[in-house]
Design a protein around this motif. Structure first.
Motif, PDB file in Angstrom:
ATOM      1  N   UNK A   1      -9.492  -2.335  -1.721  1.00 31.00           N
ATOM      2  CA  UNK A   1     -10.507  -3.027  -2.511  1.00 31.00           C
ATOM      3  C   UNK A   1     -10.863  -2.247  -3.776  1.00 31.00           C
ATOM      4  N   UNK A   2     -10.686  -0.932  -3.702  1.00 33.47           N
ATOM      5  CA  UNK A   2     -10.948  -0.081  -4.870  1.00 33.47           C
ATOM      6  C   UNK A   2      -9.712   0.085  -5.753  1.00 33.47           C
ATOM      7  N   UNK A   3      -8.636  -0.610  -5.391  1.00 36.71           N
ATOM      8  CA  UNK A   3      -7.418  -0.537  -6.186  1.00 36.71           C
ATOM      9  C   UNK A   3      -6.588   0.700  -5.942  1.00 36.71           C
ATOM     10  N   UNK A   4      -6.778   1.354  -4.805  1.00 39.47           N
ATOM     11  CA  UNK A   4      -6.047   2.583  -4.503  1.00 39.47           C
ATOM     12  C   UNK A   4      -5.024   2.356  -3.400  1.00 39.47           C
ATOM     13  N   UNK A   5      -3.920   3.055  -3.480  1.00 36.92           N
ATOM     14  CA  UNK A   5      -2.971   3.157  -2.374  1.00 36.92           C
ATOM     15  C   UNK A   5      -2.707   4.644  -2.170  1.00 36.92           C
ATOM     16  N   UNK A   6      -2.661   5.054  -0.920  1.00 35.52           N
ATOM     17  CA  UNK A   6      -2.578   6.476  -0.598  1.00 35.52           C
ATOM     18  C   UNK A   6      -1.214   6.844  -0.057  1.00 35.52           C
ATOM     19  N   UNK A   7      -0.831   8.076  -0.322  1.00 37.80           N
ATOM     20  CA  UNK A   7       0.362   8.624   0.318  1.00 37.80           C
ATOM     21  C   UNK A   7      -0.043   9.180   1.678  1.00 37.80           C
ATOM     22  N   UNK A   8       0.943   9.472   2.495  1.00 33.37           N
ATOM     23  CA  UNK A   8       0.662  10.073   3.794  1.00 33.37           C
ATOM     24  C   UNK A   8      -0.097  11.387   3.638  1.00 33.37           C
TER      25      UNK A   8
ATOM     26  N   UNK B   1       7.155   5.979  -3.412  1.00 34.40           N
ATOM     27  CA  UNK B   1       6.619   5.876  -4.758  1.00 34.40           C
ATOM     28  C   UNK B   1       6.867   7.149  -5.535  1.00 34.40           C
ATOM     29  N   UNK B   2       6.333   7.199  -6.722  1.00 32.69           N
ATOM     30  CA  UNK B   2       6.546   8.368  -7.575  1.00 32.69           C
ATOM     31  C   UNK B   2       5.922   9.625  -6.988  1.00 32.69           C
ATOM     32  N   UNK B   3       4.788   9.447  -6.270  1.00 32.53           N
ATOM     33  CA  UNK B   3       4.062  10.606  -5.749  1.00 32.53           C
ATOM     34  C   UNK B   3       4.312  10.838  -4.259  1.00 32.53           C
ATOM     35  N   UNK B   4       5.340  10.202  -3.712  1.00 32.77           N
ATOM     36  CA  UNK B   4       5.599  10.376  -2.292  1.00 32.77           C
ATOM     37  C   UNK B   4       5.607   9.041  -1.579  1.00 32.77           C
ATOM     38  N   UNK B   5       5.632   9.083  -0.263  1.00 30.50           N
ATOM     39  CA  UNK B   5       5.683   7.857   0.536  1.00 30.50           C
ATOM     40  C   UNK B   5       4.303   7.215   0.586  1.00 30.50           C
ATOM     41  N   UNK B   6       4.178   6.054  -0.046  1.00 27.60           N
ATOM     42  CA  UNK B   6       2.882   5.379  -0.159  1.00 27.60           C
ATOM     43  C   UNK B   6       2.723   4.318   0.917  1.00 27.60           C
ATOM     44  N   UNK B   7       1.462   4.141   1.344  1.00 26.83           N
ATOM     45  CA  UNK B   7       1.120   3.135   2.345  1.00 26.83           C
ATOM     46  C   UNK B   7       0.569   1.904   1.651  1.00 26.83           C
ATOM     47  N   UNK B   8       1.092   0.753   2.001  1.00 28.20           N
ATOM     48  CA  UNK B   8       0.631  -0.505   1.414  1.00 28.20           C
ATOM     49  C   UNK B   8       0.278  -1.471   2.528  1.00 28.20           C
ATOM     50  N   UNK B   9      -0.862  -2.098   2.433  1.00 29.91           N
ATOM     51  CA  UNK B   9      -1.253  -3.098   3.420  1.00 29.91           C
ATOM     52  C   UNK B   9      -0.448  -4.377   3.223  1.00 29.91           C
ATOM     53  N   UNK B  10       0.020  -4.956   4.307  1.00 27.45           N
ATOM     54  CA  UNK B  10       0.627  -6.283   4.243  1.00 27.45           C
ATOM     55  C   UNK B  10      -0.482  -7.319   4.090  1.00 27.45           C
ATOM     56  N   UNK B  11      -0.109  -8.563   3.813  1.00 24.49           N
ATOM     57  CA  UNK B  11      -1.121  -9.623   3.735  1.00 24.49           C
ATOM     58  C   UNK B  11      -1.852  -9.760   5.068  1.00 24.49           C
ATOM     59  N   UNK B  12      -1.098  -9.652   6.157  1.00 28.11           N
ATOM     60  CA  UNK B  12      -1.709  -9.714   7.482  1.00 28.11           C
ATOM     61  C   UNK B  12      -2.650  -8.528   7.705  1.00 28.11           C
ATOM     62  N   UNK B  13      -2.237  -7.362   7.238  1.00 32.37           N
ATOM     63  CA  UNK B  13      -3.080  -6.177   7.359  1.00 32.37           C
ATOM     64  C   UNK B  13      -4.380  -6.312   6.591  1.00 32.37           C
TER      65      UNK B  13
END
Length: 223
Positions: free
Chosen positions: A37-44, A76-88
């Motif tokens: 919701x804050x527009x962020x995606x995080x790496x592990x 991603x550029x900064x490592x393995x990023x986690x992205x929520x699916x639509x179901x998630x």
């Protein structure tokens, strides 16, 4: 089936037990949805640093969450990023909604302070089923208990044996908003004493003088 139990079994009833795997994963889903919701995606690595979860444990959790269809993992550029699916995203929004409703309920109805309510809501949201959750949501929205037939309601857990003076009203079954008085309301007095006995509890309905009782589904053996 004989059950086996591990850990300290000497806890008092109602004591908080350690979180299970599914609870941790649903909490993590909430955190990831708030980040979305804050527009962020995080790496592990970032997620491990922010949550304090050991990386080995976190990897196992992420694998299970991917298996449930909540997450996708890509490079991603900064490592393995986690992205929520639509179901998630749908499930994350649902978890947050349950958490907020339960927090409000515990503050408004139980009188807990916000921090304590948050702590309790965080555990309750994982075990309360949809019917229970919907009832709490309806209560908060409408401000009154849902109109329904109460079957096997035992008031002995609230009252000692005895008779208690009460007033009551007879409403039509169905939607309670607005509540509509039943036709037979005029046949009874408003005084409806609560009787609590060793083998059960019930309310007494006393007919108005001169009123002939019509057939009633809750009239049993003349009582």
């Amino acid at each position: 089936m004989k059950r086996t139990y591990n850990g300290d079994m000497r806890k008092e009833p109602g004591a908080t037990f350690p979180k299970g795997t599914e609870e941790w994963e649903e909490d993590l889903l909430e955190d990831l949805y708030e980040q979305f919701l804050q527009g962020r995606s995080l790496t592990l690595a970032e997620l491990a640093a922010e949550t304090g979860i050991h990386r080995k444990t976190l990897r196992a959790m992420i694998r299970r969450m991917i298996g449930r269809g909540w997450l996708e993992l890509w490079s991603g550029e900064d490592g393995r990023e986690l992205t929520l699916t639509d179901y998630g995203k749908i499930q994350g929004a649902r978890c947050i909604s349950r958490h907020k409703y339960l927090t409000e309920f515990l503050q408004m109805i139980v009188g807990m302070d916000e921090r304590t309510a948050e702590k309790n809501a965080c555990r309750m949201e994982h075990v309360l089923d949809e019917e229970g959750m919907q009832g709490i949501m309806d209560f908060l929205k409408n401000g009154s208990a849902h109109a329904r037939v109460m079957r096997n309601l035992d008031l002995r857990i609230l009252y000692e044996i005895g008779t208690y003076e009460c007033c009551g009203f007879l409403y039509l079954l169905g939607d309670g908003h607005p509540r509509v008085l039943a036709d037979e309301y005029e046949d009874f007095k408003d005084e409806m004493p609560l009787r609590v006995e060793r083998d059960g509890s019930f309310f007494e309905l006393h007919p108005q003088r001169g009123h002939e009782l019509r057939p009633l589904w809750y009239l049993y053996d003349g009582q």
